[in-house]
Design an enzyme around this catalytic site. Structure first.
Site, short mmCIF file in Angstrom:
data_model
loop_
_atom_site.label_atom_id
_atom_site.label_comp_id
_atom_site.label_asym_id
_atom_site.label_seq_id
_atom_site.Cartn_x
_atom_site.Cartn_y
_atom_site.Cartn_z
N LYS A 233 36.93 43.84 32.90
CA LYS A 233 37.55 44.50 34.04
C LYS A 233 38.39 45.67 33.59
O LYS A 233 39.18 45.48 32.67
CB LYS A 233 38.42 43.45 34.74
CG LYS A 233 39.24 43.96 35.87
CD LYS A 233 40.03 42.83 36.46
CE LYS A 233 40.93 43.40 37.53
NZ LYS A 233 41.91 42.44 37.95
N LYS B 272 40.76 42.37 30.07
CA LYS B 272 41.34 43.06 31.22
C LYS B 272 42.22 44.19 30.72
O LYS B 272 43.23 43.97 30.06
CB LYS B 272 42.14 42.07 32.06
CG LYS B 272 42.79 42.72 33.27
CD LYS B 272 43.41 41.70 34.20
CE LYS B 272 44.12 42.39 35.34
NZ LYS B 272 44.75 41.42 36.25
C1 PBG Z 1 46.19 40.23 39.45
C2 PBG Z 1 44.98 41.06 39.63
C3 PBG Z 1 44.85 42.46 39.70
C4 PBG Z 1 43.53 42.73 40.03
C5 PBG Z 1 42.89 41.50 40.12
N1 PBG Z 1 43.80 40.48 39.84
C6 PBG Z 1 45.84 43.54 39.63
C7 PBG Z 1 46.60 43.87 38.44
O1 PBG Z 1 46.41 43.32 37.36
O2 PBG Z 1 47.50 44.70 38.62
C8 PBG Z 1 42.94 44.08 40.26
C9 PBG Z 1 41.69 44.11 41.06
C10 PBG Z 1 41.28 45.42 41.59
O3 PBG Z 1 41.84 46.48 41.28
O4 PBG Z 1 40.34 45.41 42.38
N2 PBG Z 1 46.76 40.28 38.21
#
Ligand code: PBG
Length: 327
Positions: free
Chosen positions: A250, A197
């Site tokens: 992601k 991520k």
């Molecule tokens: C929670 C989370 C996030 C997303 C999914 N789970 C946001 C972040 O890390 O700030 C982002 C998903 C998206 O942008 O569609 N940590």
């Protein structure tokens, strides 16, 4: 002139729609899609997220309508995000039995037992400071956060979640969550790890939808540097060793090279998260009439499959399911 050189005739396999269909290598299926939804505390709420047209924060009492639509389209997996009324330092709302995601999970499983509920396991929607763990000395404390994340995962599983998807990027979250789930008797609940991520500007619209923007600093001490590739492989490999059942990469669009590498090196299902900013960019251009939304979305999601994604988490899931059903 007369051409007598030998060359390859690739156009032979493109000569008609039936021919192209016969040799098509990658396919999108409704069964590959996971639809994320935002459940908000309160009653009679259906707020369109301003930066994500077509995506709503929905209160529990209006969830039935939404569910009927999703189910009838053939979608069988949903990812839940909670938007609670109250937040605190520890993100208590994430792990109480009466938490909004736990409540929503019960509603969904009661209405459609075969709908898979994927619970996003993170604290950022529930903490007053908006970070994904607890804060000590102005940074997110890894091991203290793990304890709360383990509690969150167990309470989600107790409520009926089918898959636990930790997105917090603390080190060791798969180990600790696996241990906690097993100790609570949930040996059969898989972990879909947000293994890779990145710290990405593409999450901007999500933070509007989930009200989870960090109140100070950023997430760069726990999410990954977009410049790095080897680091992604280290993250994926430790999560597989720790027992992850799925690996998420992601965002998706700017990281298809990483999707391919993760697919090639590991033998668990790979999930691409087509994130909020990727959705909003297409929506914005489509609303201006600058692009053909359907064709762009299908091309984009197909490219994720071609890159090696087995599954795709996408806000376009309902549209794609509709388009696939029409075919
Ligand atoms: C929670 C989370 C996030 C997303 C999914 N789970 C946001 C972040 O890390 O700030 C982002 C998903 C998206 O942008 O569609 N940590």
């Amino acid at each position: 002139m007369e051409i007598n050189q030998q060359f390859k005739r690739h156009r032979r396999l493109r000569s008609s729609a039936s021919m192209r269909s016969l040799v098509r290598e990658n396919h999108l299926r409704t069964a590959d899609l996971i639809y994320p939804i935002f459940i908000i505390e309160g009653e009679n709420i259906r707020n369109e997220v301003p930066s994500m047209p077509g995506v709503y924060q929905v209160s529990l009492d209006l969830l039935h309508e939404e569910l009927k639509e999703i189910y009838s389209l053939g979608i069988r997996a949903m990812m839940l995000f909670g938007v609670p009324n109250e937040k605190d330092e520890e993100g208590t709302g994430a792990f109480v039995d009466s938490g909004i995601v736990q409540e929503a999970t019960r509603v969904i499983k009661q209405m459609y037992p075969d709908m898979l509920v994927v619970a996003d396991t993170c604290l950022c929607e529930y903490t007053s400071h908006g970070h994904c763990g607890v804060i000590h000395n102005h940074d997110v404390d890894n091991d203290e956060s793990l304890k709360l994340l383990a509690k969150t995962a167990v309470s989600q599983a107790k409520a009926g979640a089918d898959i636990i998807a930790p997105s917090n990027m603390m080190d060791g979250f798969v180990t600790v969550i696996r241990q906690a789930l097993d100790e609570a008797g949930f040996h059969n609940i898989p972990i879909m790890s947000y293994a890779v991520k990145y710290s990405s500007a593409f999450y901007g619209p999500f933070r509007d939808a989930a009200d989870s923007t960090p109140q100070f600093g950023d997430r760069k001490t726990y999410q990954m540097d977009p410049a790095n590739r080897l680091e992604a492989l280290r993250e994926a490999s430790s999560d597989v060793e720790e027992g992850a059942d799925f690996l998420i990469v992601k965002p998706a669009l700017s990281y298809l090279d990483i999707v391919r590498e993760v697919r090639d090196r590991f033998n668990v299902p790979v999930v691409a998260y087509n994130v909020s900013g990727e959705y909003s960019m297409i929506k914005a251009a489509a609303m201006q009439g600058w692009i053909n939304e359907k064709e762009i979305v299908m091309e984009k999601l197909t490219s994720m499959k071609r890159a090696g994604a087995d599954l795709i988490i996408t806000y376009f899931a309902k549209d794609v399911a509709k388009w696939l059903n029409e075919e």
